[in-house]
Write an enzyme that holds these catalytic residues in place. Sequence first.
Site, PDB file in Angstrom:
ATOM      1  N   GLU A  37      74.596  56.519   4.547  1.00  0.00           N
ATOM      2  CA  GLU A  37      73.676  55.993   5.549  1.00  0.00           C
ATOM      3  C   GLU A  37      73.076  57.142   6.354  1.00  0.00           C
ATOM      4  OE1 GLU A  37      75.742  53.171   7.956  1.00  0.00           O
ATOM      5  OE2 GLU A  37      76.216  51.825   6.281  1.00  0.00           O
ATOM      6  N   HIS A  51      72.869  48.531   9.078  1.00  0.00           N
ATOM      7  CA  HIS A  51      74.180  48.526   9.740  1.00  0.00           C
ATOM      8  C   HIS A  51      74.086  47.955  11.159  1.00  0.00           C
ATOM      9  CE1 HIS A  51      78.306  50.709   9.558  1.00  0.00           C
ATOM     10  NE2 HIS A  51      78.394  49.611  10.298  1.00  0.00           N
TER      11      HIS A  51
END
Length: 405
Positions: A262, A285
């Site tokens: 990420e 997220h």
Amino acid sequence: MSIPVKILLAENIHSVAKERLESEGFQVDLLSHSPSEEELLKLLPQYQVLGIRSKTEISEKVLKANPHLLCIGAFCIGTNQINLKASTSIGVPVFNAPHSNTRSVAELVIAEMIGLCRQLCDRSMKAHVGEWIKSADGSREIRGKTLGIVGYGHIGSQLSVLAESLGLKVVFYDIVKKLPLGNAQVMRTLSELLEISDFVSLHVPETSQTKNMISSAEFKKMKKDSFLINASRGSVVEIEDLVVALKSKHLAGCAIDVFPMEPSSNKEKFQSPLQGLPNVILTPHIGGSTEEAQYAIGLEVAESFRRFIRMWSSAGAVNFPNVDLPARPSVSRMINIHKNEPGVLGEVNGLISKAGANIQAQYLATDEKIGYLIVDIEVVDGHGLANEIQKLTRSIKTRVVLAQK
């Protein structure tokens, strides 16, 4: 402590944490991004407390280089981004917020189930570019479907209750025996759950057991035209295998909120093999990223910081024996973190006696690695006594808060 405690909060932690800590007289600095290991090694020598979210990795190297740290806070649920073993070895408790964003994640999963069943994201994007897809093909209600929850902890169990209220049948699988809520049914194996579920929602921590626990073998066991939702950890799902299951149309869609890799900040570009596939919801997220959840998390971890710095309360620490004693402002409070070996308490008390100090209260709690001792004492030279106790071969860290005058 005469010198104000300096606290570093990274990753855009909610401002309420800074406000709460500054109201206690602590100095708080903010970082909007996730600092790298190199940056942490440069920054941390000037701070006593560190607060992070899920992106910042706290390695053994960082911890060993900063044994002066008092405590660390994970302003989220998970603590796998922190080397807990190394943190414990230098006497640094780690606090988190295991309950504050439970509702936020559960609500997102409910929204994603409805969105996937109605192909909302695809149809919305097409409407934005002028395509009018008015059709019932592939659109279904969630009522009457079966939701399989993998991991029946705080989030999984609350999701269970919400799902039942919408008319879903709920089954769950957990490696730890859990009490079913409502009409939820426990499955003996993960395979049993996968075979009967229309939705599979993952709510497990990141461990060696859960790494790639959902891959090609598990996708083949899932019902045709079922959906996968992952709002737990990015390492749990083998993304390339998920792409295959989607392209072959074995799965009807998925919603993924966490990824193996990420971006460390909002400025970095996100890339995934899942991009561009139909009926795939990708979110950055944000499972626990509601204003309500981040506010509650900010208060919860800030309060853990306050109680530890002011009273040495380790209640809620994930890697420490939990000790919580009421404050006694009229006496000094000393803490000693030591290796959990026989005879340490006798050595400490011997030094206390030699210093002529009077013990008002004493509490020792241990786990398999360390002992955590709190002593409320009347003592003339508290810092001198703390220095002598720290010299013991099995002492890890000794601190004292002197009585208020």
